[in-house]
Each structure stands twice: as C-alpha cells, then as structure tokens.
Write a protein that holds these residues in place. Structure first.
Motif, PDB file in Angstrom:
ATOM      1  N   UNK A  45       0.860  -1.191   0.000  1.00 15.88           N
ATOM      2  CA  UNK A  45       0.000   0.000   0.000  1.00 15.88           C
ATOM      3  C   UNK A  45       0.889   1.231   0.000  1.00 15.88           C
ATOM      4  N   UNK A  46       0.965   1.887  -1.136  1.00 19.11           N
ATOM      5  CA  UNK A  46       1.785   3.096  -1.267  1.00 19.11           C
ATOM      6  C   UNK A  46       0.961   4.153  -1.983  1.00 19.11           C
ATOM      7  N   UNK A  47       1.402   5.383  -1.793  1.00 18.09           N
ATOM      8  CA  UNK A  47       0.718   6.480  -2.454  1.00 18.09           C
ATOM      9  C   UNK A  47       1.110   6.511  -3.928  1.00 18.09           C
ATOM     10  N   UNK A  48       0.117   6.701  -4.792  1.00 13.17           N
ATOM     11  CA  UNK A  48       0.425   6.796  -6.213  1.00 13.17           C
ATOM     12  C   UNK A  48      -0.412   7.880  -6.872  1.00 13.17           C
ATOM     13  N   UNK A  49       0.055   8.293  -8.032  1.00 11.10           N
ATOM     14  CA  UNK A  49      -0.659   9.279  -8.826  1.00 11.10           C
ATOM     15  C   UNK A  49      -0.806   8.762 -10.240  1.00 11.10           C
ATOM     16  N   UNK A  50      -1.311   9.604 -11.116  1.00 12.42           N
ATOM     17  CA  UNK A  50      -1.534   9.203 -12.509  1.00 12.42           C
ATOM     18  C   UNK A  50      -1.485  10.453 -13.371  1.00 12.42           C
ATOM     19  N   UNK A  51      -0.824  10.358 -14.519  1.00 13.99           N
ATOM     20  CA  UNK A  51      -0.708  11.516 -15.405  1.00 13.99           C
ATOM     21  C   UNK A  51      -2.079  11.966 -15.916  1.00 13.99           C
ATOM     22  N   UNK A  75      -5.028   0.497 -16.623  1.00 13.67           N
ATOM     23  CA  UNK A  75      -5.363   1.436 -17.704  1.00 13.67           C
ATOM     24  C   UNK A  75      -5.893   0.699 -18.929  1.00 13.67           C
ATOM     25  N   UNK A  76      -5.357  -0.491 -19.192  1.00 14.90           N
ATOM     26  CA  UNK A  76      -5.763  -1.225 -20.399  1.00 14.90           C
ATOM     27  C   UNK A  76      -7.180  -1.772 -20.268  1.00 14.90           C
ATOM     28  N   UNK A  77      -7.671  -1.813 -19.031  1.00 17.19           N
ATOM     29  CA  UNK A  77      -9.046  -2.255 -18.785  1.00 17.19           C
ATOM     30  C   UNK A  77      -9.973  -1.092 -18.434  1.00 17.19           C
ATOM     31  N   UNK A  78      -9.495   0.132 -18.669  1.00 15.94           N
ATOM     32  CA  UNK A  78     -10.338   1.301 -18.422  1.00 15.94           C
ATOM     33  C   UNK A  78     -10.471   1.673 -16.963  1.00 15.94           C
ATOM     34  N   UNK A  79      -9.525   1.220 -16.133  1.00 17.58           N
ATOM     35  CA  UNK A  79      -9.582   1.502 -14.697  1.00 17.58           C
ATOM     36  C   UNK A  79      -8.501   2.498 -14.304  1.00 17.58           C
ATOM     37  N   UNK A  80      -8.890   3.575 -13.629  1.00 15.34           N
ATOM     38  CA  UNK A  80      -7.924   4.518 -13.070  1.00 15.34           C
ATOM     39  C   UNK A  80      -7.841   4.284 -11.568  1.00 15.34           C
ATOM     40  N   UNK A  81      -6.752   4.774 -10.937  1.00 15.66           N
ATOM     41  CA  UNK A  81      -6.575   4.464  -9.519  1.00 15.66           C
ATOM     42  C   UNK A  81      -7.772   4.909  -8.684  1.00 15.66           C
ATOM     43  N   UNK A  82      -8.420   5.964  -9.108  1.00 18.27           N
ATOM     44  CA  UNK A  82      -9.569   6.467  -8.348  1.00 18.27           C
ATOM     45  C   UNK A  82     -10.704   5.437  -8.331  1.00 18.27           C
ATOM     46  N   UNK A  83     -10.791   4.614  -9.372  1.00 14.49           N
ATOM     47  CA  UNK A  83     -11.820   3.569  -9.422  1.00 14.49           C
ATOM     48  C   UNK A  83     -11.559   2.456  -8.406  1.00 14.49           C
ATOM     49  N   UNK A 135      -3.964  -0.368  -2.872  1.00 17.82           N
ATOM     50  CA  UNK A 135      -3.330  -1.676  -2.706  1.00 17.82           C
ATOM     51  C   UNK A 135      -2.915  -2.265  -4.052  1.00 17.82           C
ATOM     52  N   UNK A 136      -1.668  -2.725  -4.112  1.00 16.44           N
ATOM     53  CA  UNK A 136      -1.126  -3.334  -5.348  1.00 16.44           C
ATOM     54  C   UNK A 136      -0.323  -4.558  -4.956  1.00 16.44           C
ATOM     55  N   UNK A 137      -0.090  -5.502  -5.880  1.00 17.15           N
ATOM     56  CA  UNK A 137       0.772  -6.649  -5.570  1.00 17.15           C
ATOM     57  C   UNK A 137       2.211  -6.192  -5.297  1.00 17.15           C
ATOM     58  N   UNK A 138       2.940  -6.945  -4.469  1.00 17.70           N
ATOM     59  CA  UNK A 138       4.349  -6.622  -4.229  1.00 17.70           C
ATOM     60  C   UNK A 138       5.232  -7.200  -5.318  1.00 17.70           C
ATOM     61  N   UNK A 139       4.715  -8.184  -6.028  1.00 18.98           N
ATOM     62  CA  UNK A 139       5.492  -8.815  -7.098  1.00 18.98           C
ATOM     63  C   UNK A 139       4.546  -9.267  -8.194  1.00 18.98           C
ATOM     64  N   UNK A 140       4.935  -8.981  -9.437  1.00 17.51           N
ATOM     65  CA  UNK A 140       4.135  -9.399 -10.587  1.00 17.51           C
ATOM     66  C   UNK A 140       5.061  -9.941 -11.664  1.00 17.51           C
ATOM     67  N   UNK A 141       4.680 -11.039 -12.274  1.00 20.48           N
ATOM     68  CA  UNK A 141       5.372 -11.535 -13.460  1.00 20.48           C
ATOM     69  C   UNK A 141       4.394 -11.408 -14.627  1.00 20.48           C
ATOM     70  N   UNK A 190       8.204  -1.274  -9.338  1.00 20.86           N
ATOM     71  CA  UNK A 190       7.897  -1.768 -10.690  1.00 20.86           C
ATOM     72  C   UNK A 190       6.623  -2.617 -10.693  1.00 20.86           C
ATOM     73  N   UNK A 191       6.393  -3.398  -9.656  1.00 18.83           N
ATOM     74  CA  UNK A 191       5.153  -4.185  -9.565  1.00 18.83           C
ATOM     75  C   UNK A 191       3.944  -3.248  -9.492  1.00 18.83           C
ATOM     76  N   UNK A 192       4.126  -2.154  -8.758  1.00 19.70           N
ATOM     77  CA  UNK A 192       3.041  -1.167  -8.641  1.00 19.70           C
ATOM     78  C   UNK A 192       2.763  -0.511  -9.988  1.00 19.70           C
TER      79      UNK A 192
END
Ligand code: NI
Length: 169
Positions: free
Chosen positions: A87-93, A138-146, A103-109, A128-130
């Motif tokens: 759980x970290x703070x993030x933004x979006x352009x 984004x590719x599924x039309x989801x922004x962090x606010x969603x 909340x995001x995974x700590x590791x993704x392959x 990088x996982x975040x």
C-alpha cells in the motif's frame, strides 16, 4: 513527438482496450511518442489509452529516465504470477494533482510482446510491480480512483467535476 495526455473523463480512458495486432511502422511511432511523452511529463509509466489509442500497450521506466536500461515496452500483457500486497501512495498523469494510497501486488510476473512482437516475460518487485499493476488497469479502463471506495473516491471525483465546470481540467 509529445502527445497530449487525456485526463479523467475522456472516453478512451474508461473503456477496455483491444489487443495490439500489427507491429508495424505506426506502432513504432506510437511507442516512440509514448516514451517521449512519459519522460517529458515526467512520469514512470504511460498506457496507450492515455494518449487516446485504445490498444493494449504500455511503456514504463521506474527510474524516470535516470537509468538508460530500465525502459520497458510491453504489448498485450497478461499476468503469470502475482504475490503479496503493498500500500503506497500513487498518482496518474491522467489525474494531475491527485494521489491516493492504493493496494497493489508486491510482485508481478507479466508475459507480453516487445516492440517487434517477440514474446517476453518480465518480473517486477516493489515500485515496478506497482507500475505494472497501475498500467494493466489502464488497459481495462480503470484509473486508480476507481480502486478507491466511499469518501476517498467521492472527494477526488467531486474536485475533478468542479475543475471541469470551471474549464480548468
Ligand atoms: Ni495512470
């Protein structure tokens, strides 16, 4: 060429994107433009829908361009492995001026294709996982606010609506 970055509310940002099918000159130009646009912003990730192209493609660089070998270009990504929660703070352009803890995974392959269409596999930990998780959204039309709930989401959406009404968005 730097392309304009769409903001929350633009249709392409809120719809699911289609697979990249042709790895042609047009795609190479799009990739080059996305890399240039991401670094100029500056940002650590940019997905094609953010520049109005409804294709499953993103670019990322957790170093923000400081390190020449960290640039990632991935088309048609899918998740092979996923572990943990961070759980970290993030933004979006596409939501300038707003941040939230998501909340995001700590590791993704991920598996996907590089700019030539060759299948590649990439592993991301931490930041990088975040970034991977954020760009996949984004590719599924989801922004962090969603991904926020209740008052935390309402607050951002209300402030964006106000900026839109004022013509400042
Ligand atoms: Ni974003």
């Amino acid at each position: 060429m730097i392309r304009p970055i769409l903001r929350y509310g633009a249709d392409t940002l809120h719809a699911s994107a289609s697979d990249v099918e042709r790895f042609d000159d047009g795609l190479q130009r799009l990739i080059d433009d996305m890399v240039e646009t991401m670094y100029a912003a500056p940002g650590v990730g940019l997905a094609a829908p953010q520049v109005g192209v409804a294709q499953r493609l993103f670019v990322a660089d957790p170093s923000g361009g400081r390190s020449s070998d960290e640039l990632i270009i991935l088309a048609n990504p899918h998740v092979l492995e996923e572990d943990g929660v961070q759980r970290e703070e993030e933004g979006c352009l596409s939501l300038p001026g707003f941040t939230a803890t998501v909340p995001r995974p700590t590791r993704l392959v991920l598996e996907g294709q590089d700019r030539d269409g060759t299948t590649i596999r990439l592993e991301g930990d931490g930041l990088l996982a975040r970034v991977f998780s954020h760009e996949l959204d984004h590719l599924d039309g989801t922004l962090f606010v969603n991904r926020l709930r209740g008052i935390r989401r309402d607050l951002i959406v209300r402030r964006v609506c106000k900026l839109q009404r004022l013509g400042k968005w």
